[in-house]
Design an enzyme around this catalytic site. Structure first.
Site, mmCIF file in Angstrom:
data_model
loop_
_atom_site.group_PDB
_atom_site.id
_atom_site.type_symbol
_atom_site.label_atom_id
_atom_site.label_comp_id
_atom_site.label_asym_id
_atom_site.label_seq_id
_atom_site.Cartn_x
_atom_site.Cartn_y
_atom_site.Cartn_z
ATOM 1 N N THR A 186 -2.868 5.691 -4.415
ATOM 2 C CA THR A 186 -1.775 6.473 -3.825
ATOM 3 C C THR A 186 -0.462 6.261 -4.578
ATOM 4 O OG1 THR A 186 -1.387 4.685 -2.235
ATOM 5 C CG2 THR A 186 -2.770 6.486 -1.515
ATOM 6 N N THR A 187 -0.172 5.027 -4.936
ATOM 7 C CA THR A 187 1.071 4.764 -5.659
ATOM 8 C C THR A 187 1.035 5.464 -7.009
ATOM 9 O OG1 THR A 187 0.948 2.589 -4.640
ATOM 10 C CG2 THR A 187 2.669 2.918 -6.274
ATOM 11 N N ASP A 194 0.827 -1.183 0.000
ATOM 12 C CA ASP A 194 0.000 0.000 0.000
ATOM 13 C C ASP A 194 0.876 1.252 0.000
ATOM 14 O OD1 ASP A 194 -2.619 1.002 0.136
ATOM 15 O OD2 ASP A 194 -2.290 1.553 2.219
ATOM 16 N N ASP A 218 -9.485 0.018 1.395
ATOM 17 C CA ASP A 218 -9.421 0.423 -0.010
ATOM 18 C C ASP A 218 -10.717 0.052 -0.719
ATOM 19 O OD1 ASP A 218 -6.865 1.140 0.532
ATOM 20 O OD2 ASP A 218 -5.919 -0.025 -1.064
HETATM 21 N N1 LIG Z 1 -6.231 -7.079 -13.204
HETATM 22 C C1 LIG Z 1 -5.545 -6.006 -13.506
HETATM 23 N N2 LIG Z 1 -4.930 -5.900 -14.693
HETATM 24 C C2 LIG Z 1 -4.214 -4.822 -15.005
HETATM 25 N N3 LIG Z 1 -4.042 -3.763 -14.196
HETATM 26 C C3 LIG Z 1 -4.631 -3.802 -13.012
HETATM 27 C C4 LIG Z 1 -5.410 -4.917 -12.594
HETATM 28 N N4 LIG Z 1 -5.868 -4.667 -11.358
HETATM 29 C C5 LIG Z 1 -5.396 -3.446 -11.008
HETATM 30 N N5 LIG Z 1 -4.661 -2.919 -12.003
HETATM 31 C C6 LIG Z 1 -3.996 -1.613 -12.027
HETATM 32 O O1 LIG Z 1 -3.086 -1.491 -10.961
HETATM 33 C C7 LIG Z 1 -2.950 -0.118 -10.611
HETATM 34 C C8 LIG Z 1 -3.143 0.059 -9.133
HETATM 35 O O2 LIG Z 1 -2.162 -0.604 -8.440
HETATM 36 P P1 LIG Z 1 -1.980 -0.449 -6.878
HETATM 37 O O3 LIG Z 1 -0.798 -1.249 -6.483
HETATM 38 O O4 LIG Z 1 -3.263 -0.734 -6.209
HETATM 39 O O5 LIG Z 1 -1.582 1.061 -6.712
HETATM 40 P P2 LIG Z 1 -2.399 2.311 -6.158
HETATM 41 O O6 LIG Z 1 -1.767 2.582 -4.823
HETATM 42 O O7 LIG Z 1 -2.083 3.396 -7.132
HETATM 43 O O8 LIG Z 1 -3.827 1.966 -6.092
HETATM 44 C C9 LIG Z 1 -4.009 0.625 -11.392
HETATM 45 O O9 LIG Z 1 -3.413 1.255 -12.478
HETATM 46 C C10 LIG Z 1 -4.947 -0.479 -11.819
HETATM 47 O O10 LIG Z 1 -5.643 -0.153 -13.002
HETATM 48 MG MG LIG Z 2 -4.819 0.333 -5.319
#
Ligand SMILES: Nc1ncnc2c1ncn2[C@@H]1O[C@H](COP(=O)(O)OP(=O)(O)O)[C@@H](O)[C@H]1O
Ligand SMILES: [Mg+2]
Length: 551
Positions: A96-97, A63, A392
């Protein structure tokens, strides 16, 4: 403007100062270091980080905001990026990332432009124009969401939990999140509003993740004070008492002289009478459940048990408040002033054993908007990570319901924005055009990082994705599991509109703020980590004016 040859010193000796390109370069490097720290965690195939705090406590997480909150950041510009993560978390609970690496990339592209002698003012102006346009584009790719469309809400919840270690129980967690959020959503002026504070989260490690459940009511982590008290009460009448059911021991050392045994008896009788009187008052009110914020005397416990009244003591203030909201009970501070109207109502108060410990479940409350989530999982670390994932999930479902809008993920929206920003920049022309193009390229950091983290070649992926978008496939994103470009709608990779919007807004704000700084003046007292100026007051060196040249 000097007087003769002698330079005028206006800053205290020892003050550290970075000016012009040096200041900019240092700030940008520090901010980018933060972005790089979280980049490898982005997406479902991102890695986890193990954080060890000064006490030796370990957190394993993916996270972004948790990571950045835990690491001790010195540099003022780096702190600004940490703020980006916090803002994103407060506003959306997710993304957030993304927000942080987008800010880092905007700064990286800006460095190239500064080196090519584009003035920061031009860059920031171009970035602002680009951000406004990007949000317009995002609006056009957004799709509607309806609170009744459970299936879509579940998909949004599952996407948010994709990159968390709970992925094995995602379906179940998504159900729990959707159930809870839909339950507390309230319609006002034709729009839904969700107050996530109405969802109580209780953690108990032991058991399996799949035992995590939503309960329509309040869970109090307490057992009855006396074993003979009832463990199940239907049609409960609930008293919330913020007063001790004990005789106050005198504070001053009062001496009671007892001269014969009958006086001793009378004294004890008087004490007992007062305690009995308390129980009598409770009985008279009709209450059969008592949550007491303070202590309960042994004798009172005994009398209450005899009357078949459930009682728990030393209940947390926050639980008392939740119980009050849920059951309609007033928190009573003096038993003498107890009235029947002060009591709250619930269909059922039941004591259940969860992992060798008894907890009290108050369900069927007067206020149906009171819900709880009981989180279960093998160890404390697992339970904590589930809590973060559920937070989340709850947040994304809540904001999707509130805004009634969603976008597709997997880098699809970012690439569509990049494509259309490049078309837009051509129409703008002038020097800002270069900055808008840089902004467009920065947006592509999202698919790039997703590809890197999936062990794919980011350049090949980006080329394929751009091609798909040029051909009108605006939801084409990265299928991180199969390593190819796919339709994100088909893959159910859905996110609330607000997550994308906020990421663009806060990343742009932070990048622009950092770019406008051309002078960093740090007082001597700062911690000065890594040779950088530290301890800036408020951590926010303001505008670009500084103090002007001195020589
Ligand atoms: N099944 C999936 N296939 C491709 N991308 C995905 C999938 N699930 C989530 N994502 C992408 O992963 C990213 C979010 O990653 P995450 O580690 O949760 O970071 P954040 O802290 O930004 O939410 C987003 O760009 C989302 O669209
Ligand atoms: Mg996320």
């Amino acid at each position: 403007m000097g007087m003769g040859q002698q330079p005028i010193l206006i800053l205290r000796e020892g003050t550290k100062r970075d000016k012009g390109k040096d200041a900019q370069y240092n700030n940008i490097q520090a901010a980018r270091a933060i972005a790089d720290a979280v980049r490898s965690t982005l997406g479902p195939r991102g890695m986890d980080k193990m954080l060890v705090d000064s006490m030796g406590d370990v957190t394993i997480t993916n996270d972004g905001v948790t990571i950045l909150k835990e690491i001790d950041v010195e540099h003022p510009a780096a702190k600004m990026l940490v703020e980006v993560a916090k803002t994103q978390d407060e506003e959306c609970g997710d993304g957030t990332t993304t927000a942080v690496i987008l800010a880092g990339e905007l700064l990286k592209k800006a460095t190239d432009l500064v080196e090519a002698n584009v003035h920061p003012t031009i860059i920031t102006a171009g970035y602002r124009m680009a951000a406004t346009k990007a949000l317009e584009i995002l609006e056009t790719v957004a799709e509607p969401v309806d609170i009744k469309d459970r299936e879509t809400l579940r998909k949004i919840a599952m996407t948010a939990m994709m990159s968390k270690s709970v992925s094995g129980s995602r379906e179940h967690m998504a159900d729990v999140a959707v159930d809870a959020v839909v339950k507390v959503a309230e319609k006002t002026d034709g729009h839904y509003v969700v107050d996530l504070d109405n969802i109580q989260v209780v953690k108990k490690h032991g058991g399996s993740m799949d035992d995590t459940e939503m309960i329509e009511g309040i869970i109090v982590d307490k057992e009855p004070v006396h074993p003979a008290m009832p463990k199940k009460l239907e049609k409960a009448k609930i008293l919330l008492l913020d007063a001790a059911m004990e005789i106050k021991k005198t504070e001053i050392d009062a001496k009671i002289e007892i001269t014969d045994p009958s006086q001793m008896q009378a004294f004890l009788h008087e004490e007992e009478r007062m305690l009995r009187d308390m129980v009598e008052k409770i009985k008279k009110s009709g209450a059969n459940v008592v949550f007491c914020q303070k202590g309960i005397d042994d004798l009172v416990q005994h009398f209450l048990a005899k009357e078949q009244v459930y009682a728990a003591r030393r209940v947390k203030k926050s639980d008392m408040e939740k119980l009050s909201k849920a059951t309609g009970a007033n928190i009573v501070t003096k038993l003498d002033e107890l009235e029947v109207d002060d009591l709250g109502k619930a269909d059922l108060v039941e004591v259940k054993k969860i992992q060798d410990e008894e907890m009290t479940f108050v369900t069927g409350c007067k206020n149906a908007k009171a819900v709880s989530i009981l989180i279960r999982g093998g160890t404390e670390h697992v339970v904590d990570e589930i809590e973060r994932s559920l937070e989340d999930a709850n947040s994304v479902v809540a904001i999707a319901i509130e805004d009634e809008k969603m976008i597709t993920g997997g880098g699809s929206s970012a690439v569509e924005i990049a494509l259309r920003l490049r078309e837009y920049s051509a129409s703008v022309g002038g020097r800002e055009q270069i900055a808008i193009d840089a902004f467009a390229s920065a947006m592509e950091v999202v698919p790039t990082a997703l590809a890197e983290n999936a062990g794919l070649d980011p350049i090949d992926i980006l080329i394929d994705m751009r091609k798909a978008h040029k051909n009108g496939k605006m939801h084409a994103g990265l299928n991180v599991f199969e390593g190819k470009v796919d339709d994100m709608f088909k893959l159910n990779v859905l996110e609330p509109f607000r997550v994308g919007k906020q990421a663009i807004n806060s990343a742009t704000d932070a990048a622009v703020m950092i770019l406008r700084i051309d002078d960093v003046i740090a007082s001597k007292g700062g911690h000065g980590g890594g040779g950088m100026p530290g301890g800036m007051p408020g951590g926010m060196p303001g505008g670009g004016e500084g103090l002007g040249d001195m020589d």
